[in-house]
Design a protein around this motif. Sequence first.
Motif, PDB file in Angstrom:
ATOM      1  N   PHE A 147       4.543  12.521  -1.204  1.00  0.00           N
ATOM      2  CA  PHE A 147       5.546  11.666  -1.628  1.00  0.00           C
ATOM      3  C   PHE A 147       6.621  11.673  -0.464  1.00  0.00           C
ATOM      4  CE2 PHE A 147       9.635  10.237  -3.308  1.00  0.00           C
ATOM      5  CZ  PHE A 147       9.304   8.947  -3.868  1.00  0.00           C
ATOM      6  N   ILE A 148       7.016  12.655  -0.234  1.00  0.00           N
ATOM      7  CA  ILE A 148       8.315  12.522   0.677  1.00  0.00           C
ATOM      8  C   ILE A 148       7.616  12.088   2.159  1.00  0.00           C
ATOM      9  CG2 ILE A 148       9.626  13.954   2.414  1.00  0.00           C
ATOM     10  CD1 ILE A 148      10.149  15.823  -0.076  1.00  0.00           C
ATOM     11  N   CYS A 149       6.505  12.432   2.506  1.00  0.00           N
ATOM     12  CA  CYS A 149       5.618  11.935   3.750  1.00  0.00           C
ATOM     13  C   CYS A 149       5.696  10.321   3.709  1.00  0.00           C
ATOM     14  CB  CYS A 149       4.127  12.598   3.862  1.00  0.00           C
ATOM     15  SG  CYS A 149       4.357  14.283   4.524  1.00  0.00           S
ATOM     16  N   GLY A 167       0.535  -1.029  -0.003  1.00  0.00           N
ATOM     17  CA  GLY A 167      -0.105  -0.013   0.057  1.00  0.00           C
ATOM     18  C   GLY A 167       0.914   1.242  -0.069  1.00  0.00           C
ATOM     19  N   ILE A 168       2.019   1.316   0.898  1.00  0.00           N
ATOM     20  CA  ILE A 168       2.647   2.444   0.761  1.00  0.00           C
ATOM     21  C   ILE A 168       3.357   2.687  -0.467  1.00  0.00           C
ATOM     22  CG2 ILE A 168       4.724   3.597   2.138  1.00  0.00           C
ATOM     23  CD1 ILE A 168       3.934   1.905   4.638  1.00  0.00           C
ATOM     24  N   ILE A 169       3.998   1.584  -1.124  1.00  0.00           N
ATOM     25  CA  ILE A 169       4.810   1.821  -2.421  1.00  0.00           C
ATOM     26  C   ILE A 169       3.673   2.209  -3.290  1.00  0.00           C
ATOM     27  CG2 ILE A 169       5.927   0.430  -4.144  1.00  0.00           C
ATOM     28  CD1 ILE A 169       6.910  -1.293  -1.882  1.00  0.00           C
ATOM     29  N   GLY A 192       1.515   6.589  -6.682  1.00  0.00           N
ATOM     30  CA  GLY A 192       0.534   7.514  -7.104  1.00  0.00           C
ATOM     31  C   GLY A 192       0.772   9.133  -6.998  1.00  0.00           C
ATOM     32  N   PHE A 193       1.079   9.298  -5.795  1.00  0.00           N
ATOM     33  CA  PHE A 193       1.514  10.656  -5.614  1.00  0.00           C
ATOM     34  C   PHE A 193       2.770  11.196  -6.400  1.00  0.00           C
ATOM     35  CE2 PHE A 193       0.161  10.165  -0.910  1.00  0.00           C
ATOM     36  CZ  PHE A 193      -0.983  10.479  -1.215  1.00  0.00           C
ATOM     37  N   LEU A 194       3.691  10.339  -6.730  1.00  0.00           N
ATOM     38  CA  LEU A 194       4.793  10.717  -7.665  1.00  0.00           C
ATOM     39  C   LEU A 194       4.446  10.807  -9.110  1.00  0.00           C
ATOM     40  CD1 LEU A 194       7.825  11.225  -7.541  1.00  0.00           C
ATOM     41  CD2 LEU A 194       8.463   8.677  -8.237  1.00  0.00           C
ATOM     42  N   ALA A 195       3.617   9.980  -9.688  1.00  0.00           N
ATOM     43  CA  ALA A 195       2.852  10.231 -10.849  1.00  0.00           C
ATOM     44  C   ALA A 195       1.909  11.321 -11.013  1.00  0.00           C
ATOM     45  CB  ALA A 195       2.180   8.800 -11.315  1.00  0.00           C
ATOM     46  N   GLY A 196       1.059  11.514  -9.760  1.00  0.00           N
ATOM     47  CA  GLY A 196       0.176  12.679 -10.110  1.00  0.00           C
ATOM     48  C   GLY A 196       0.855  13.981 -10.157  1.00  0.00           C
TER      49      GLY A 196
END
Length: 417
Positions: free
Chosen positions: A383-385, A292-294, A299-303
């Motif tokens: 993403f950092i979080c 889930g974390i990965i 998702g955040f990186l791509a978003g």
Amino acid sequence: MKLNTKQTFFIGLAFMSICAFWQLYDQMIPLMLEQTFQLNATLIGVIMSFDNILALFMLPLFGTLSDKIDTRLGRRTPFILIGTLLAVLFMIMIPIAANMKSIGFFIIALALTLIAMQSYRSPAVALMPDLTPKSLLSKANAIINLMGAIGGMVALILISLLVPEGVVNYLPLFISLAAIMLASVTLLLITVKEKKAALKSIKDESIIHEHKKMPKDVKRSLFFLLFSIAFWFMGYNAVTTAFSRYAAAIWDKGAGSSATLMLIATAAATIAYLPIGQLSARFGRKRMIQFGIILLGFGFLAGGLFTELSPLAYLIFACVGIAWASINVNSYPMVVAMASEGDTGKYTGIYYTFSMSAQIITPILSGFFIDLIGYEALFPYAFICTLLAFMTFMKVAHGDEKPSAKKGIEVFEEADA
């Protein structure tokens, strides 16, 4: 050992009613403050933060109190019953105060409602692990999360039906939701006899609900798990809080587009809850949270790479929803699995303290970076979080229920049970 799905469903009614209320609260209270009392955004933000502030100390307090009492109805049921009755009584006063245009009466009614709601949230959530074998907590929590999602949808349906455009009398809406909350908890009281079910749970698992000192290595795992919870809530909540403004600033899209993407994420999570519960029983809680974390980080990186709204964004947000479901289904069970059976309420409260603290901190912290850099900072911040959550979660060594194959005579013993 098989999960009592029917009992878990009825236990979930309390959580369903809680989530229905919070959906109503998030949707309608800011609207009422703005349209009825003409308050500015700053004052609305201050008032809307009351629930998170109350949660920081009330959830651990009432969770711990429910661990220590022992009544004819059980440990959690009295809090659920009294809390619901008080919440229903006070919440009806909110639209009455709005109709009277009395801001003082409104704030008092709102404060009393929030106190009543927070008084039974931890006991209501702790009821599930009290009556569920530890090996089945993820499966059970998947059902509880699904019930919560249904509660949110029920509230949204009521809002759409009972608050048409231009209507300023919110009393029918609040009365309808209050009736659903009362009906849900009444059905819970009829179907789940906590005292009897707890005795059966003790007999089935050969456990005693007692308070034991947590070993140092388990305490270390809990410490890292709680910080992981805070970090992934910081990342996820930053996006959900600021995404409508992000879509307007970066993609030049209105609220409809951002709401559609968030709805896709929510729908994907809702659909994923039960399958993830099954997968967690097979692969273990820790692996499913890592997955889930990965996926959430991806998702955040791509978003953050989209410079305009693309059809691919819908797939990315569906992945975010699935990732969030995978984390949510398993994180709370990992916390209570580390606690002794007599401290479930206490650690339920601690779980919510860390998740709520994150939701108080992250709008301020992410807002600082957005002001400093621009809305382009939102997804990198999230993403950092998530990366920090992954790093701290790697230090967690307890709370998992690793699947193990039955061997030899164990197979026949289980078949005869």
